[in-house]
Design an enzyme around this catalytic site. Sequence first.
Site, PDB file in Angstrom:
ATOM      1  N   ASP A 209       0.587  -1.261   0.106  1.00  0.00           N
ATOM      2  CA  ASP A 209      -0.086  -0.016   0.318  1.00  0.00           C
ATOM      3  C   ASP A 209       0.780   0.785  -0.072  1.00  0.00           C
ATOM      4  O   ASP A 209       2.276   0.923  -0.094  1.00  0.00           O
ATOM      5  CB  ASP A 209      -0.435   0.009   1.165  1.00  0.00           C
ATOM      6  N   GLY A 233       4.176   1.438  -2.144  1.00  0.00           N
ATOM      7  CA  GLY A 233       4.022   1.791  -3.510  1.00  0.00           C
ATOM      8  C   GLY A 233       2.751   1.990  -3.837  1.00  0.00           C
ATOM      9  O   GLY A 233       2.063   2.332  -3.242  1.00  0.00           O
ATOM     10  N   ASP A 234       2.749   1.788  -5.497  1.00  0.00           N
ATOM     11  CA  ASP A 234       1.560   2.574  -5.869  1.00  0.00           C
ATOM     12  C   ASP A 234       1.200   1.121  -7.046  1.00  0.00           C
ATOM     13  O   ASP A 234       1.516   1.485  -7.674  1.00  0.00           O
ATOM     14  CB  ASP A 234       1.964   4.145  -6.480  1.00  0.00           C
ATOM     15  N   PHE A 235       0.082   0.861  -6.607  1.00  0.00           N
ATOM     16  CA  PHE A 235      -0.384  -0.257  -7.792  1.00  0.00           C
ATOM     17  C   PHE A 235      -1.180   0.813  -8.443  1.00  0.00           C
ATOM     18  O   PHE A 235      -1.142  -0.571  -9.955  1.00  0.00           O
ATOM     19  CB  PHE A 235      -1.025  -0.860  -7.047  1.00  0.00           C
ATOM     20  N   HIS A 253     -13.480  -1.719  -6.514  1.00  0.00           N
ATOM     21  CA  HIS A 253     -14.415  -1.193  -6.500  1.00  0.00           C
ATOM     22  C   HIS A 253     -14.474   0.830  -6.155  1.00  0.00           C
ATOM     23  O   HIS A 253     -15.148   1.181  -6.704  1.00  0.00           O
ATOM     24  CB  HIS A 253     -15.831  -1.440  -5.318  1.00  0.00           C
TER      25      HIS A 253
END
Length: 343
Positions: A209, A233-235, A253
Amino acid sequence: MPTEISDDPPTGREATRYLIDEALGYVYSGALRAAASLGVADLLAGGPLTVTELAARAGVDAGGLRRVLRVLATRRVFEELADGRFALTPAGQALRSDVPLSARPAVLMLTDTTLWRPAGEVELSLRQGGPVFEDLFGMSFFDYIARNPQTATAFHTGMAAFSDQENEPIAASYDFPRSGVVIDVGGGHGGFLLEVLRRHPGLDGVLMDEPHVVTGHRLDTEDVKGRWRLAPGDFFTDVPVGGDVYVLKRILHDWDDDSCVTILRHCRRAMVPGGRILVIDAVIPPGNEPHQAKAVDMMLMTAFTGRERTEAEFAALFAAAGLRIARIVPTGTMVSIVEVVEP
């Protein structure tokens, strides 16, 4: 309680009373937030108190507090006794901050101004065809919480509490492999990953995350020691490679279809051959029966770019990412496990 109606459609005066009661629904949410914020349930943990005693301990007006508690007593959160004191009900016990699976952080998150204000602008959302959060706050939801640590804490703590009551039954519903690596993408504080690792001692875990989120992780427990690592990190950029199972719990969602496809493609490229992705989200059922996801979906419509999805909508989303649904596993909670694999 709202006016009760029979199975037959209400008509005439009955229908009018019913709709007026429905329109007052926001009053109950406001009262519930006030009680949660003031810690009224904690003050009543030792037994019933008079309103004067409660107000003095909470530092609020006694007359106003009586009116709030009287409203919440109609929803069986509190109970007004014959002698005028107020007591906790079984439902109200869950509003205490010191009980297992406390609902208090989730209530505070769901009634926070960042979700409350957009929910009051449904008509504007419909007219402009998208979320109204930026109209109200000047930036997107996630940009806003990145710049407001107090709101971010309320959101992530609330999401953790929202998830805590469902993590155990969800983890128990799925036949995870005996060994391998589970990567929880956007896994927050790691409550779900912790439950999976506890149930499956042959698995290792990775919690991914944003850096400011994973610093609040809950994985540092003796029973899973040495079997996990953090991956800040950044998904939207990439995800850790080499996972056998990638978990996306209550992630998709929040985002529009194109953003979801980006996340899914990153997971597809990163997973080992024969790997799988577990999308843990509500699958909106057909028909007119009540389902919490239908209300959450409207909240998402006004504040986020995402949505709750039907099975057909999920199938189209996965196809765009080069994936397919293998099965949908019910969990006994609002969400299902949608197992996704390569064609």
